[in-house]
Each structure stands twice: as C-alpha cells, then as structure tokens.
Design a protein around this motif. Structure first.
Motif, PDB file in Angstrom:
ATOM      1  N   TRP A 173       6.420  -1.229  15.453  1.00 16.54           N
ATOM      2  CA  TRP A 173       6.759   0.199  15.350  1.00 16.54           C
ATOM      3  C   TRP A 173       7.629   0.446  14.128  1.00 16.54           C
ATOM      4  O   TRP A 173       7.460   1.448  13.430  1.00 16.54           O
ATOM      5  CB  TRP A 173       7.473   0.656  16.617  1.00 16.54           C
ATOM      6  N   LEU A 174       8.572  -0.473  13.865  1.00 15.77           N
ATOM      7  CA  LEU A 174       9.437  -0.325  12.703  1.00 15.77           C
ATOM      8  C   LEU A 174       8.639  -0.418  11.401  1.00 15.77           C
ATOM      9  O   LEU A 174       8.889   0.326  10.449  1.00 15.77           O
ATOM     10  CB  LEU A 174      10.531  -1.404  12.717  1.00 15.77           C
ATOM     11  N   VAL A 175       7.661  -1.327  11.375  1.00 15.43           N
ATOM     12  CA  VAL A 175       6.827  -1.486  10.174  1.00 15.43           C
ATOM     13  C   VAL A 175       5.999  -0.233   9.928  1.00 15.43           C
ATOM     14  O   VAL A 175       5.883   0.249   8.790  1.00 15.43           O
ATOM     15  CB  VAL A 175       5.921  -2.722  10.318  1.00 15.43           C
ATOM     16  N   LEU A 176       5.413   0.321  10.988  1.00 11.70           N
ATOM     17  CA  LEU A 176       4.615   1.545  10.840  1.00 11.70           C
ATOM     18  C   LEU A 176       5.479   2.724  10.404  1.00 11.70           C
ATOM     19  O   LEU A 176       5.060   3.545   9.569  1.00 11.70           O
ATOM     20  CB  LEU A 176       3.916   1.868  12.161  1.00 11.70           C
ATOM     21  N   PHE A 177       6.692   2.792  10.951  1.00  9.09           N
ATOM     22  CA  PHE A 177       7.618   3.848  10.534  1.00  9.09           C
ATOM     23  C   PHE A 177       7.994   3.665   9.062  1.00  9.09           C
ATOM     24  O   PHE A 177       8.035   4.642   8.291  1.00  9.09           O
ATOM     25  CB  PHE A 177       8.873   3.821  11.396  1.00  9.09           C
TER      26      PHE A 177
ATOM     27  N   LEU B 189       8.099   5.042   3.410  1.00 10.43           N
ATOM     28  CA  LEU B 189       7.958   4.619   2.017  1.00 10.43           C
ATOM     29  C   LEU B 189       6.841   5.381   1.326  1.00 10.43           C
ATOM     30  O   LEU B 189       6.952   5.712   0.137  1.00 10.43           O
ATOM     31  CB  LEU B 189       7.687   3.112   1.965  1.00 10.43           C
ATOM     32  N   SER B 190       5.763   5.682   2.047  1.00  9.40           N
ATOM     33  CA  SER B 190       4.652   6.438   1.461  1.00  9.40           C
ATOM     34  C   SER B 190       5.073   7.841   1.039  1.00  9.40           C
ATOM     35  O   SER B 190       4.403   8.463   0.202  1.00  9.40           O
ATOM     36  CB  SER B 190       3.497   6.540   2.463  1.00  9.40           C
ATOM     37  N   SER B 191       6.146   8.343   1.619  1.00 11.27           N
ATOM     38  CA  SER B 191       6.613   9.703   1.337  1.00 11.27           C
ATOM     39  C   SER B 191       7.945   9.715   0.595  1.00 11.27           C
ATOM     40  O   SER B 191       8.522  10.791   0.386  1.00 11.27           O
ATOM     41  CB  SER B 191       6.761  10.483   2.646  1.00 11.27           C
ATOM     42  N   ALA B 192       8.440   8.554   0.199  1.00 16.29           N
ATOM     43  CA  ALA B 192       9.801   8.442  -0.318  1.00 16.29           C
ATOM     44  C   ALA B 192      10.038   9.286  -1.563  1.00 16.29           C
ATOM     45  O   ALA B 192      11.067   9.971  -1.670  1.00 16.29           O
ATOM     46  CB  ALA B 192      10.129   6.978  -0.612  1.00 16.29           C
TER      47      ALA B 192
ATOM     48  N   ILE C 107       0.842  -1.207   0.000  1.00 16.29           N
ATOM     49  CA  ILE C 107       0.000   0.000   0.000  1.00 16.29           C
ATOM     50  C   ILE C 107       0.872   1.250   0.000  1.00 16.29           C
ATOM     51  O   ILE C 107       0.604   2.220  -0.723  1.00 16.29           O
ATOM     52  CB  ILE C 107      -0.944  -0.014   1.215  1.00 16.29           C
ATOM     53  N   ALA C 108       1.937   1.238   0.800  1.00 16.83           N
ATOM     54  CA  ALA C 108       2.852   2.381   0.840  1.00 16.83           C
ATOM     55  C   ALA C 108       3.502   2.611  -0.518  1.00 16.83           C
ATOM     56  O   ALA C 108       3.665   3.763  -0.958  1.00 16.83           O
ATOM     57  CB  ALA C 108       3.925   2.163   1.902  1.00 16.83           C
TER      58      ALA C 108
END
Length: 220
Positions: free
Chosen positions: A152-156, A161-164, A8-9
């Motif tokens: 937490w790492l996955v959410l980060f 990635l969504s903003s990469a 999704i990201a």
C-alpha cells in the motif's frame, strides 16, 4: 516491483508536456482552482488504473510461471520496446531538425488556457496523462500483493511521485502568487526549448529498463 514503479513514476512526473501545460493552467485566470482540479483529475486516472488492475488480480500476484504472468511480462516487453522505438524516432527527428538549423515545433495543446473553464482542466489532465507510462505501471502493479502493508505504501508513493512536480508548482503558486506566474512562464519557455531532449532521454531510459527487465524475467 518497487524499483520499477518508482522509475515509472519518476518518468511520469518528469514528462515535460503535462508540466508545460500545467504551468499555463496555473498561470491563467483562476489558476489555483484550475490547477487543483487538474491534479485531482490526474490522480484519479492513476487511482482508477491501479484499482482496475487490483480488482482483476484480486490483490494477489500470479505465480511466476503462470500463463497470466508470462502474458503480463510480454505486454511489458512490448511497452518497453515501443518506448525505445519512439525515443529513437524522436532522437532522429531532433538530429534532423538541428541539421536544418531549427528545432522541431511541438504541438500546443494549451493555447486557450486562459479562457478555459475549471472543469476543462480536468479533461486536459486526462488528455495529457502519459498513458504509455501509466500502462507500464499497470503491468507492474499486477505483481502487487495487498497482503503486505508495504505494498500500500509503494502504491501511494507511486501516485505521489507521479504527481510531485504538479503539486510542487501548485504549492508555489499558492505560497508565492506574485512571483510565481512570471517565473513559471520563464520555466515553461526553457522547458519548451529542451522538451525534445527530455522526451528522448525519458523514453530511451525507461524503454531499455523495461525491455531488459522483461527479457530477463521471461528467460530466467
């Protein structure tokens, strides 16, 4: 959850419309500051959505057969089907436009970027957020278990990635301002010519994945 969120990201970061708008933002007057505000507003939307979901779940995923879990899967299925339907609709539009000998004209939301204020960039980021994909991410975050540090790492990673692509463009403008404007505008022109194909591919791939995964989980 991990694979779903990363997929999704990836779809969010490759969405051509926000990226095309962002290119105009950073290429405009005071573009670096406008771009920074755009990115911060973009990230804020993602963080707020994730925080709301985790607040509702308490950081603990519902049990697989609980009514809440089934409802979330049903919502994810509906989102997946809507992506497939929308992707097919855009594909038919593209085929029809090619048959007429011209491409469809996508709406322009950023024609006044050069005269816009820094804070208008924040509103533009909210407006151009692909909320359907963000909603798909929200239904996936429901299964997040905050008792594990890897969550937490996955959410980060999802937010990053969504903003990469936005961050990459912003850094390019900061590090190479002289060359960046002309090259980014050429990139935007190329993206505009291929925008419809990208939307079709992203919607169909993500839609079929979410639909198939949701059906499997509902029937397993």
């Amino acid at each position: 959850m991990v694979l779903d969120l990363l997929l999704i990201a990836l779809a969010i970061t490759l969405d051509p419309l926000p990226l095309m708008a962002f290119v105009l933002v950073v290429a405009s007057k005071r573009g670096v500051w406008k771009g920074l505000v755009f990115i911060l507003s973009w990230l804020a939307c993602l963080v707020v959505v994730i925080a709301l979901v985790l607040t509702l779940t308490g950081g603990q995923p519902p049990s697989p057969r609980a009514p809440a879990s089934t409802a979330v899967l049903a919502v994810k299925l509906a989102i997946g089907v809507s992506f497939v339907v929308y992707g097919e609709y855009r594909r038919r539009q593209l085929v029809a436009a090619r048959a007429r000998g011209r491409g469809p004209e996508p709406p322009s939301l950023t024609s006044e970027a050069d005269r816009s204020s820094v804070w208008a960039s924040a509103g533009l980021a909210v407006l151009l957020q692909p909320w359907g994909m963000v909603a798909a991410g929200a239904t996936t975050v429901v299964s997040a278990d905050l008792s594990h540090s890897t969550t937490w790492l996955v959410l980060f990673a999802f937010c990053l990635l969504s903003s990469a692509t936005l961050v990459a463009v912003e850094l390019y403008v900061v590090l190479a301002p002289t060359q960046a404007k002309a090259r980014l505008l050429r990139l935007r022109a190329w993206m505009k010519a291929h925008q419809q194909q990208a939307i079709v591919i992203i919607c169909l791939v993500l839609g079929f994945w979410l639909t198939g995964k949701s059906i499997y989980q509902l029937t397993a």
